[in-house]
Design an enzyme around this catalytic site. Structure first.
Site, PDB file in Angstrom:
ATOM      1  CG  ASP A   1      -7.475  -2.145  -3.588  1.00 26.86           C
ATOM      2  OD1 ASP A   1      -8.433  -1.733  -2.175  1.00 26.86           O
ATOM      3  OD2 ASP A   1      -6.311  -2.428  -3.831  1.00 26.86           O
TER       4      ASP A   1
ATOM      5  CB  SER B   1      -1.036   0.307   0.528  1.00 25.92           C
ATOM      6  OG  SER B   1      -1.895   0.625   1.297  1.00 25.92           O
TER       7      SER B   1
ATOM      8  CG  HIS C   1      -5.807  -1.800  -0.186  1.00 25.06           C
ATOM      9  ND1 HIS C   1      -4.966  -0.935  -1.166  1.00 25.06           N
ATOM     10  CD2 HIS C   1      -5.106  -1.992   0.686  1.00 25.06           C
ATOM     11  CE1 HIS C   1      -4.335   0.097  -0.762  1.00 25.06           C
ATOM     12  NE2 HIS C   1      -4.320  -1.493   0.633  1.00 25.06           N
TER      13      HIS C   1
END
Length: 320
Positions: A266, A137, A294
């Site tokens: 996502d 991320s 995610h």
């Protein structure tokens, strides 16, 4: 090695949340403190004692926003690396370890100097080992920006970026809409807790105008970045911070063998953030799956989950 979401768990929110609930990985970390050139520090954790034996491959992990060594995806990967016979090490971003750092600055999605310092330190300490890096991320955004500055003589043999918010402003605004607000509330709670710890320890009022009351009143990640992340790191506002540090603009410059893993569903980002083929350098292998959420990518079922992400990362490292 393609990914297919497990039966009855195609939903992006299940894919995103289930790893937190289903992971049973617990790593007995070896912990140290890393001191930077400005005198500040952060905590680094190893999958095992680094001097215990000679490792041919060392894998550096960078966590996501508000993450740490205790995050499920980090512990799963650390355990997997140990089983592979590789040495895993996570560098907490400043202020994200077991105690807050000593300066008013913290970390952000494009702050690469700390990671570069750590990677160079590892290269000097373990000159014979191959170094790899994984960014999750926000950590993926930082890693992609960092490796775009490396030429052919990159200190990394490979890099992997998972569920990267390639357009920071678009992703931050996306988190303020619809069901994604739930994720924003969770992340914002962590961010405010860290900043409050810092405010109790250091004076944030004089340099930034941030009182305890003002911090508690923050309502969004965009606002958090606008009144803290941007000014404390020298940006005019959140917009400038996002514009200068979004990794999508640096992808064409990457020369390190790189794997990027994304899910089309996502919930942290709009589909507009995914790059076109013309925006990718020849060194990037971009994989976009229909499902996965995610940092999810769970195969099998709720009763018998299989963590695909670790296997895919392993296969890429081995191929390099």
């Amino acid at each position: 090695m393609s990914f297919t979401a497990g039966r009855c768990i195609h939903n992006p929110h299940l894919q995103t949340i289930l790893p937190l609930l289903l992971s049973h990985a617990k790593v007995d970390y070896y912990r140290e403190e890393l001191y930077f050139q400005d005198g500040d520090f952060t905590e680094i954790v190893w999958s095992e004692v680094p001097e215990a034996k000679v490792f041919s491959d060392i894998v550096v992990l960078f966590h996501g926003l508000g993450g740490s060594a205790e995050s499920a995806y980090i512990q799963e990967m650390m355990l997997h690396l140990k089983h592979m016979g590789h040495l895993g090490v996570l560098m907490h971003f400043r202020g994200c370890g077991s105690r807050t750092n000593d300066t008013i600055r913290s970390y952000h999605a494009g702050e690469t100097e700390d990671a570069k310092f750590f990677i160079n330190t590892l290269k000097q300490k373990f000159p014979q080992a191959r170094l790899h890096a994984i960014g999750y991320s926000l950590g993926g955004n930082m890693l992609l920006k960092l490796i775009s500055t490396f030429a052919e003589d990159s200190p990394l043999s490979s890099a992997i970026a998972v569920s990267t918010p390639l357009d920071l402003e678009a992703c931050t605004l996306h988190l303020s809409k619809g069901f994604a607000k739930i994720y924003q509330l969770y992340l914002l709670k962590e961010l405010k807790a860290h900043l409050l710890q810092k405010a109790y320890k250091l004076d944030l009022l004089a340099p930034l105008g941030l009182s305890i009351k003002r911090i508690k009143a923050i309502k969004s990640i965009y606002e958090f970045d606008d009144i803290y992340t941007a000014p404390v790191h020298g940006f005019a506002d959140a917009h400038e911070y996002y514009s200068l540090n979004s990794s999508k603009q640096f992808l064409s410059e990457i020369r390190t063998p790189t794997l990027m893993i994304h899910a089309h569903d996502d919930p942290f980002m709009p589909k507009s953030v995914f790059p076109s083929d013309t925006e990718l350098s020849e060194s990037i292998q971009f994989e976009l799956y229909e499902n996965g959420g995610h940092v999810g990518f769970i195969e099998g079922s709720i009763l018998q989950p299989k963590f695909w992400l670790q296997k895919r990362i392993q296969s890429f490292i081995e191929s390099v």
